[in-house]
Motif scaffolding. Structure first.
Motif, PDB file in Angstrom:
ATOM      1  N   GLY A  89       0.785  -1.222   0.000  1.00  0.00           N
ATOM      2  CA  GLY A  89       0.000   0.000   0.000  1.00  0.00           C
ATOM      3  C   GLY A  89       0.818   1.272   0.000  1.00  0.00           C
ATOM      4  O   GLY A  89       0.257   2.371  -0.005  1.00  0.00           O
ATOM      5  N   TRP A  91       2.676   4.382  -1.360  1.00  0.00           N
ATOM      6  CA  TRP A  91       2.530   5.135  -2.595  1.00  0.00           C
ATOM      7  C   TRP A  91       3.894   5.302  -3.250  1.00  0.00           C
ATOM      8  O   TRP A  91       4.876   5.672  -2.584  1.00  0.00           O
ATOM      9  CB  TRP A  91       1.907   6.505  -2.328  1.00  0.00           C
ATOM     10  N   ARG A 194     -12.161   3.978  -4.708  1.00  0.00           N
ATOM     11  CA  ARG A 194     -10.883   4.223  -4.040  1.00  0.00           C
ATOM     12  C   ARG A 194     -10.697   5.667  -3.576  1.00  0.00           C
ATOM     13  O   ARG A 194      -9.589   6.067  -3.237  1.00  0.00           O
ATOM     14  CB  ARG A 194      -9.719   3.791  -4.929  1.00  0.00           C
ATOM     15  N   PRO A 196     -11.881   8.424  -0.661  1.00  0.00           N
ATOM     16  CA  PRO A 196     -12.541   8.423   0.647  1.00  0.00           C
ATOM     17  C   PRO A 196     -13.706   9.411   0.709  1.00  0.00           C
ATOM     18  O   PRO A 196     -13.843  10.296  -0.140  1.00  0.00           O
ATOM     19  CB  PRO A 196     -11.420   8.863   1.597  1.00  0.00           C
ATOM     20  N   ALA A 285      -4.738  -1.986  -0.609  1.00  0.00           N
ATOM     21  CA  ALA A 285      -5.855  -1.107  -0.949  1.00  0.00           C
ATOM     22  C   ALA A 285      -6.610  -0.715   0.318  1.00  0.00           C
ATOM     23  O   ALA A 285      -6.597  -1.432   1.316  1.00  0.00           O
ATOM     24  CB  ALA A 285      -6.793  -1.795  -1.935  1.00  0.00           C
ATOM     25  N   GLU A 286      -7.267   0.406   0.271  1.00  0.00           N
ATOM     26  CA  GLU A 286      -7.959   0.934   1.434  1.00  0.00           C
ATOM     27  C   GLU A 286      -9.162   0.056   1.796  1.00  0.00           C
ATOM     28  O   GLU A 286      -9.897  -0.388   0.905  1.00  0.00           O
ATOM     29  CB  GLU A 286      -8.440   2.358   1.149  1.00  0.00           C
ATOM     30  N   TYR A 288     -12.053   0.824   2.905  1.00  0.00           N
ATOM     31  CA  TYR A 288     -13.318   1.357   2.382  1.00  0.00           C
ATOM     32  C   TYR A 288     -13.490   1.047   0.899  1.00  0.00           C
ATOM     33  O   TYR A 288     -14.601   0.838   0.424  1.00  0.00           O
ATOM     34  CB  TYR A 288     -13.439   2.863   2.646  1.00  0.00           C
TER      35      TYR A 288
END
Length: 411
Positions: A89, A91, A194, A196, A285-286, A288
């Motif tokens: 995850g 970046w 993806r 928020p 990945a997040e 949410y």
């Protein structure tokens, strides 16, 4: 091998991407990077002095046009920990994103993709990749880049996109992407998985803002794609003049009729939500994003089924690029899901070749196995009209007349 040396692919079955019946025991001549002759091998013997002297035996294989993925992200921001090191995850920096894009371009080509449309990149490096793959300096597909996604302030893609509010700012954002080298533009009509603090159904850029982008695109002789999940956002994007809808998770019958009437294509990217659910958390990945993807699975497939039945032009696109869904790796999954949505084997093949090329605006150059077109070809070990998994059994790829042996190792 350079295209001007010329060669023939002989004794394979050609499925040319036009919808015509397969041609068994065929021959395809490639000269100067283009298809010079197509027909039955018996009509042009191997020792025919008018044809290329080098022959590649494709007995038992199916030769199809190169695949066109209408939705990828070459320079994805998320690092794959097994390649870049932990943590999952993380970046990638801008320079790392460009390197990632070069690697993904190479993998795309080896998976049979000879054309891709890149629909969102945080760095201008994608334009350099497009230029270098065009000249053959970097091995990869033909790249049609959109640059940064154009979104509202705080909207979908804002962390890597170009935020704008109002039609004047939208025009400027469009002009910036065109100046940088875009071949398409992309707008965010609704929320996404993806990003928020938003729902898939959130309405974002409005019709006036999107129309401003479309006007600039048309002035530059290009088209606009819209990221759009919810019917209200899809409807506004179509009225604004976009040419493709990306995702289309929540389609009403009225919107399906609107897509057909306007001749707007749907790029469903069914596989990306499956992979986010299955692999997203492990690959960084997040949470949410994974949760929203799970909510989308059933309504998305149902929407695409109804779109197919309703006559919408549906073409191949994966939304691949993330560590959970790398470019080329899930071609078979996307094509399987298109079959699950009710498309016939020939419809699926055309959606990934001739139809996709037409939608992308390069149908005069590629997408079918026809004389005069670029020699963009894939040889498969198997018959994709019988078994969709054959798309994953790539024996070799020809892009612009250059032969790439998939059996050769790649780091």
């Amino acid at each position: 091998m350079s295209g001007d040396e010329g060669f023939s692919i002989v004794h394979g079955t050609v499925v040319d991407g036009t919808g015509r019946e397969p041609l068994p025991d065929a021959r395809v001549d490639v000269v100067d990077g283009r298809i010079a002759w197509v027909g039955r091998a018996a009509d042009r013997p191997d020792d025919d002095p008018s044809g290329p002297r080098r022959c590649i035996d494709a007995t038992g294989r199916t030769v199809i046009p190169g695949l066109a993925d209408c939705h990828v992200h070459l320079c994805h921001t998320l690092a794959k920990a097994s390649e870049w090191g932990p943590p999952a995850g993380r970046w990638l920096s801008e320079s790392e994103q460009v390197v990632n894009g070069v690697v993904q371009a190479q993998r795309a080509l080896r998976a049979g993709l000879t054309t891709v449309r890149d629909l969102g990149c945080a760095t201008t490096g994608v334009f350099a990749i497009a230029r270098l793959t065009e000249t053959g300096t970097v091995a990869g597909p033909r790249v049609l880049p959109a640059g940064r996604i154009i979104c509202m302030t705080g909207g979908h893609g804002h962390r890597t996109g170009r935020e704008c509010d109002g039609p004047v700012e939208a025009k400027k954002a469009a002009r910036e992407q065109i100046k940088a080298g875009a071949r398409w533009l992309k707008v965010a009509a609704t929320g996404g998985a993806r990003s928020p603090n938003e729902k898939l159904t959130s309405i974002q850029l409005d019709e006036e803002e999107m129309h401003a982008v479309v006007t600039e695109a048309e002035g530059a002789e290009m088209s606009v794609a819209a990221h759009a999940h919810a019917s209200a956002g899809i409807s506004a994007a179509v009225r604004a003049g976009v040419r493709t809808i990306e995702h289309g998770v929540f389609l009403t019958d009225e919107v399906i009729e609107q897509l057909v009437a306007a001749g707007v294509a749907l790029v469903p990217t069914l596989s990306v939500y499956r992979r986010l659910v299955e692999r997203g958390l492990a690959e960084g990945a997040e949470p949410y994003a994974c949760a929203k993807s799970e909510e989308a699975l059933e309504p998305h497939l149902d929407s695409v089924r109804r779109a197919v039945r309703g006559g919408v032009r549906v073409v191949f696109g994966t939304d691949a690029g993330g560590p959970y869904h790398q470019i080329g790796a899930d071609n078979v999954l996307e094509l399987e899901m298109m079959r699950e949505a009710g498309m016939s084997p020939m419809q699926v093949l055309r959606a990934a070749t001739g139809e996709a090329a037409d939608v992308l605006g390069v149908g005069d150059e590629t997408g079918t196995v026809e004389v005069g077109k670029a020699a963009d070809l894939v040889a498969l070990d198997g018959d994709p009209l019988v078994d969709v998994s054959a798309y994953g059994a790539v024996a070799f790829v020809v892009k612009g007349g250059r032969l790439h042996h998939v059996a050769e190792p790649m780091p």
